[in-house]
Design a protein around this motif. Structure first.
Motif, PDB file in Angstrom:
ATOM      1  N   ILE A 189      73.650  29.416  47.915  1.00  0.00           N
ATOM      2  CA  ILE A 189      74.454  28.897  46.815  1.00  0.00           C
ATOM      3  C   ILE A 189      73.666  27.992  45.879  1.00  0.00           C
ATOM      4  N   ILE A 190      74.203  27.908  44.671  1.00  0.00           N
ATOM      5  CA  ILE A 190      73.769  26.930  43.683  1.00  0.00           C
ATOM      6  C   ILE A 190      74.969  26.015  43.463  1.00  0.00           C
ATOM      7  N   PHE A 191      74.738  24.716  43.456  1.00  0.00           N
ATOM      8  CA  PHE A 191      75.879  23.804  43.350  1.00  0.00           C
ATOM      9  C   PHE A 191      75.493  22.549  42.585  1.00  0.00           C
ATOM     10  N   ASP A 192      76.506  21.764  42.231  1.00  0.00           N
ATOM     11  CA  ASP A 192      76.287  20.459  41.614  1.00  0.00           C
ATOM     12  C   ASP A 192      77.217  19.458  42.284  1.00  0.00           C
ATOM     13  N   LEU A 193      77.118  18.213  41.881  1.00  0.00           N
ATOM     14  CA  LEU A 193      77.936  17.148  42.473  1.00  0.00           C
ATOM     15  C   LEU A 193      78.788  16.466  41.414  1.00  0.00           C
ATOM     16  N   VAL A 194      79.050  17.173  40.331  1.00  0.00           N
ATOM     17  CA  VAL A 194      79.816  16.623  39.214  1.00  0.00           C
ATOM     18  C   VAL A 194      81.233  16.288  39.672  1.00  0.00           C
ATOM     19  N   GLY A 195      81.719  15.108  39.269  1.00  0.00           N
ATOM     20  CA  GLY A 195      83.086  14.702  39.580  1.00  0.00           C
ATOM     21  C   GLY A 195      83.249  14.033  40.934  1.00  0.00           C
ATOM     22  N   GLN A 196      82.149  13.807  41.642  1.00  0.00           N
ATOM     23  CA  GLN A 196      82.232  13.193  42.965  1.00  0.00           C
ATOM     24  C   GLN A 196      81.660  11.783  42.955  1.00  0.00           C
ATOM     25  N   ASP A 197      82.245  10.928  43.800  1.00  0.00           N
ATOM     26  CA  ASP A 197      81.685   9.593  43.947  1.00  0.00           C
ATOM     27  C   ASP A 197      80.510   9.668  44.926  1.00  0.00           C
ATOM     28  N   PRO A 198      79.731   8.591  45.077  1.00  0.00           N
ATOM     29  CA  PRO A 198      78.535   8.649  45.929  1.00  0.00           C
ATOM     30  C   PRO A 198      78.797   9.128  47.355  1.00  0.00           C
ATOM     31  N   ASP A 199      79.903   8.660  47.968  1.00  0.00           N
ATOM     32  CA  ASP A 199      80.197   9.088  49.337  1.00  0.00           C
ATOM     33  C   ASP A 199      80.554  10.567  49.393  1.00  0.00           C
ATOM     34  N   GLY A 200      81.327  11.015  48.412  1.00  0.00           N
ATOM     35  CA  GLY A 200      81.696  12.428  48.362  1.00  0.00           C
ATOM     36  C   GLY A 200      80.494  13.319  48.117  1.00  0.00           C
TER      37      GLY A 200
ATOM     38  N   ILE B 292      62.234  35.799  38.909  1.00  0.00           N
ATOM     39  CA  ILE B 292      62.424  37.018  39.695  1.00  0.00           C
ATOM     40  C   ILE B 292      63.459  36.714  40.767  1.00  0.00           C
ATOM     41  N   ILE B 293      64.559  37.447  40.773  1.00  0.00           N
ATOM     42  CA  ILE B 293      65.627  37.271  41.750  1.00  0.00           C
ATOM     43  C   ILE B 293      65.473  38.341  42.827  1.00  0.00           C
ATOM     44  N   HIS B 294      65.175  37.915  44.035  1.00  0.00           N
ATOM     45  CA  HIS B 294      65.035  38.856  45.144  1.00  0.00           C
ATOM     46  C   HIS B 294      66.333  38.998  45.925  1.00  0.00           C
ATOM     47  N   LYS B 295      67.149  37.959  45.884  1.00  0.00           N
ATOM     48  CA  LYS B 295      68.436  38.003  46.575  1.00  0.00           C
ATOM     49  C   LYS B 295      69.442  37.179  45.787  1.00  0.00           C
ATOM     50  N   LYS B 296      70.633  37.701  45.659  1.00  0.00           N
ATOM     51  CA  LYS B 296      71.641  37.089  44.801  1.00  0.00           C
ATOM     52  C   LYS B 296      72.069  35.713  45.307  1.00  0.00           C
ATOM     53  N   MET B 297      72.169  34.786  44.369  1.00  0.00           N
ATOM     54  CA  MET B 297      72.702  33.456  44.642  1.00  0.00           C
ATOM     55  C   MET B 297      74.097  33.356  44.019  1.00  0.00           C
ATOM     56  N   THR B 298      74.935  32.483  44.560  1.00  0.00           N
ATOM     57  CA  THR B 298      76.293  32.295  44.045  1.00  0.00           C
ATOM     58  C   THR B 298      76.485  30.842  43.647  1.00  0.00           C
ATOM     59  N   PHE B 299      77.035  30.609  42.477  1.00  0.00           N
ATOM     60  CA  PHE B 299      77.319  29.254  42.029  1.00  0.00           C
ATOM     61  C   PHE B 299      78.673  28.817  42.558  1.00  0.00           C
ATOM     62  N   ALA B 300      78.746  27.634  43.138  1.00  0.00           N
ATOM     63  CA  ALA B 300      80.007  27.080  43.615  1.00  0.00           C
ATOM     64  C   ALA B 300      80.766  26.535  42.405  1.00  0.00           C
ATOM     65  N   GLU B 301      81.637  27.370  41.871  1.00  0.00           N
ATOM     66  CA  GLU B 301      82.347  27.037  40.639  1.00  0.00           C
ATOM     67  C   GLU B 301      83.302  25.865  40.833  1.00  0.00           C
TER      68      GLU B 301
ATOM     69  N   ARG C 220      86.330  19.266  45.112  1.00  0.00           N
ATOM     70  CA  ARG C 220      85.009  19.904  45.151  1.00  0.00           C
ATOM     71  C   ARG C 220      84.755  20.567  46.496  1.00  0.00           C
ATOM     72  N   LEU C 221      85.228  19.948  47.579  1.00  0.00           N
ATOM     73  CA  LEU C 221      85.072  20.556  48.903  1.00  0.00           C
ATOM     74  C   LEU C 221      85.825  21.871  48.986  1.00  0.00           C
ATOM     75  N   LEU C 222      86.995  21.926  48.368  1.00  0.00           N
ATOM     76  CA  LEU C 222      87.784  23.160  48.371  1.00  0.00           C
ATOM     77  C   LEU C 222      86.992  24.304  47.739  1.00  0.00           C
ATOM     78  N   THR C 223      86.432  24.065  46.563  1.00  0.00           N
ATOM     79  CA  THR C 223      85.688  25.129  45.880  1.00  0.00           C
ATOM     80  C   THR C 223      84.376  25.447  46.593  1.00  0.00           C
ATOM     81  N   LEU C 224      83.754  24.430  47.196  1.00  0.00           N
ATOM     82  CA  LEU C 224      82.524  24.656  47.954  1.00  0.00           C
ATOM     83  C   LEU C 224      82.793  25.530  49.171  1.00  0.00           C
ATOM     84  N   TYR C 225      83.847  25.217  49.924  1.00  0.00           N
ATOM     85  CA  TYR C 225      84.185  26.011  51.103  1.00  0.00           C
ATOM     86  C   TYR C 225      84.505  27.457  50.724  1.00  0.00           C
ATOM     87  N   ALA C 226      85.181  27.626  49.589  1.00  0.00           N
ATOM     88  CA  ALA C 226      85.499  28.986  49.135  1.00  0.00           C
ATOM     89  C   ALA C 226      84.218  29.768  48.871  1.00  0.00           C
ATOM     90  N   ALA C 227      83.245  29.124  48.232  1.00  0.00           N
ATOM     91  CA  ALA C 227      81.967  29.787  47.955  1.00  0.00           C
ATOM     92  C   ALA C 227      81.223  30.091  49.248  1.00  0.00           C
TER      93      ALA C 227
END
Length: 400
Positions: A347-358, A269-278, A333-340
């Motif tokens: 938001i819904i997000f992942d950490l794909v393509g990032q090193d541990p510090d990132g 059940i979605i009560h409020k819209k979430m956005t994926f950080a593409e 990834r920070l660029l697309t995250l900030y845009a979202a």
């Protein structure tokens, strides 16, 4: 190694639930190797940990340890099940249930739960109903009496909160099902002003009062996996560990579409819209001949009035003319995250393509948004941040 020493080492390494996911925990393995059978003193110490108001990690230690034993005392069995009944997170109450099922069998567990249901109060009855899904995975008609007992109670009570929990497990078997709220938000609305119900729901069952609910998951079940129930409230960050592997991307995209409301599911059940950080994508042709710049990407994808629309420029060497395809994984990834985040705080997000510090930097940024009233779901393949979130969920893969 004795209980106290093993517990301290267990807490230091912080690797909870290893036994549940059939991963070796060196502390527990070493203890078991040195203690093939638990002594009366050790049993008493473990029971004391379950009974006391100690940290929840100490109760996890008891459960994780007992996964390694094919048998243990009846008294320990009963205290484990009492802990399972009173544990409020229905995603992880199984960790106290499973060792009992392994050591004593489904019938013994079901019989004990039936007895507790009959003589327990409403909190215990609801707690037992929250164990039903995990019990169903193991049973072969051995828990029929328990189901019958719960359904008999469900069809003879008018308590809406109790009925709501029974409906989650026995939807098509309840009488007058249309009178029972379909979701948590409606339940809260229906009981508003009823002091008895509000005390039960918020004070005794631990629901968050006045929290805005964004997503209700009643348990996503597919042919391949199961995502345990959870509710995402405003101001929370939930991590769902999908476990890294060939299935990760497909599973992530499936769940992303569910949580963003792009795909309907009877258990969501979605009560409020979430956005994926593409992630950033552009065609091969454009990538070669007309690569997109950072400035162009933000003009097309960010809300210009938000501070997040220009936050990427706080990295000194990044400017509007930098080509996005020249950015490494972390700044890209920070660029697309900030845009979202310039458009939403949920938001819904992942950490794909990032090193541990990132990955840590990205997670910290999202945490700050959540602290200010946002909400987030991280779809991840690891458990690195499991102790630094509101709720940690692990996807359950079904046996082939």
């Amino acid at each position: 190694m004795e209980i106290k020493a093993a517990l301290e080492k267990y807490k230091i390494i912080g690797k909870y639930f290893d036994s549940d996911y059939e991963r070796e925990n060196e502390v527990l393995t070493e203890f078991k190797a040195n203690n093939q059978n638990l002594s009366d003193q050790q049993i008493a110490e473990l029971i004391n940990l379950l009974r006391s108001d100690s940290e929840i990690s100490e109760k996890y230690f008891v459960a994780d340890l007992l996964y390694l034993y094919d048998s243990f005392s009846r008294e320990l069995f009963e205290h484990l099940l009492i802990t399972a009944i009173h544990y409020k997170d229905s995603s992880f109450n199984r960790i106290f249930l499973t060792p009992c099922l392994n050591a004593f069998g489904t019938k013994a567990v079901a019989n004990y739960l039936t007895d507790q249901f009959n003589k327990g109060d409403i909190i215990e009855r609801i707690g037992i109903s929250n164990l039903i899904y995990w019990l169903k995975l193991k049973e072969n008609g051995e828990a029929d009496q328990l189901h019958h007992t719960i359904l008999e109670r469900a069809n003879n009570t008018s308590n809406l909160i109790e009925l709501y929990h029974y409906k989650l497990q026995y939807r098509n078997k309840l009488n007058h099902i249309t009178n029972i709220p379909d979701n948590a938000e409606n339940l809260i609305k229906v009981i508003k002003g009823n002091k008895e119900y509000e005390e039960l729901l918020f004070d005794k069952l631990g629901w968050i009062k006045n929290a805005q609910i964004l997503i209700e998951n009643k348990g996503i079940q597919t042919d391949m996996f199961y995502v345990p129930p959870f509710t995402l409230n405003e101001g929370e960050i939930i991590i769902i560990n999908l476990f890294n592997g060939s299935h990760f991307h497909e599973t992530k995209m499936f769940l992303k579409d569910l949580f963003c409301g792009k795909t309907n599911h009877e258990s969501i059940i979605i009560h409020k819209k979430m956005t994926f950080a593409e992630h950033f994508r552009e065609s091969n042709f454009r990538d070669i001949f007309y690569p997109m710049t950072v400035g162009e990407y933000l003009r097309k994808n960010a809300n210009p009035v938000s501070p997040y629309a220009t936050k990427i420029y706080e990295t000194e060497w990044i400017n509007k003319k930098i080509k996005v395809n020249t950015l490494a994984g972390n700044p890209r990834r920070l660029l697309t995250l900030y845009a979202a985040l310039s458009k939403t705080k949920n938001i819904i997000f992942d950490l794909v393509g990032q090193d541990p510090d990132g990955a840590k930097e990205t997670y910290k940024i999202v945490q700050e948004v959540v602290k200010k009233g946002g909400s987030a779901i991280l779809l991840d393949g690891y458990d690195d941040m499991k102790n630094d979130c509101t709720k940690y969920i692990e996807l359950q893969w079904k046996q082939a």
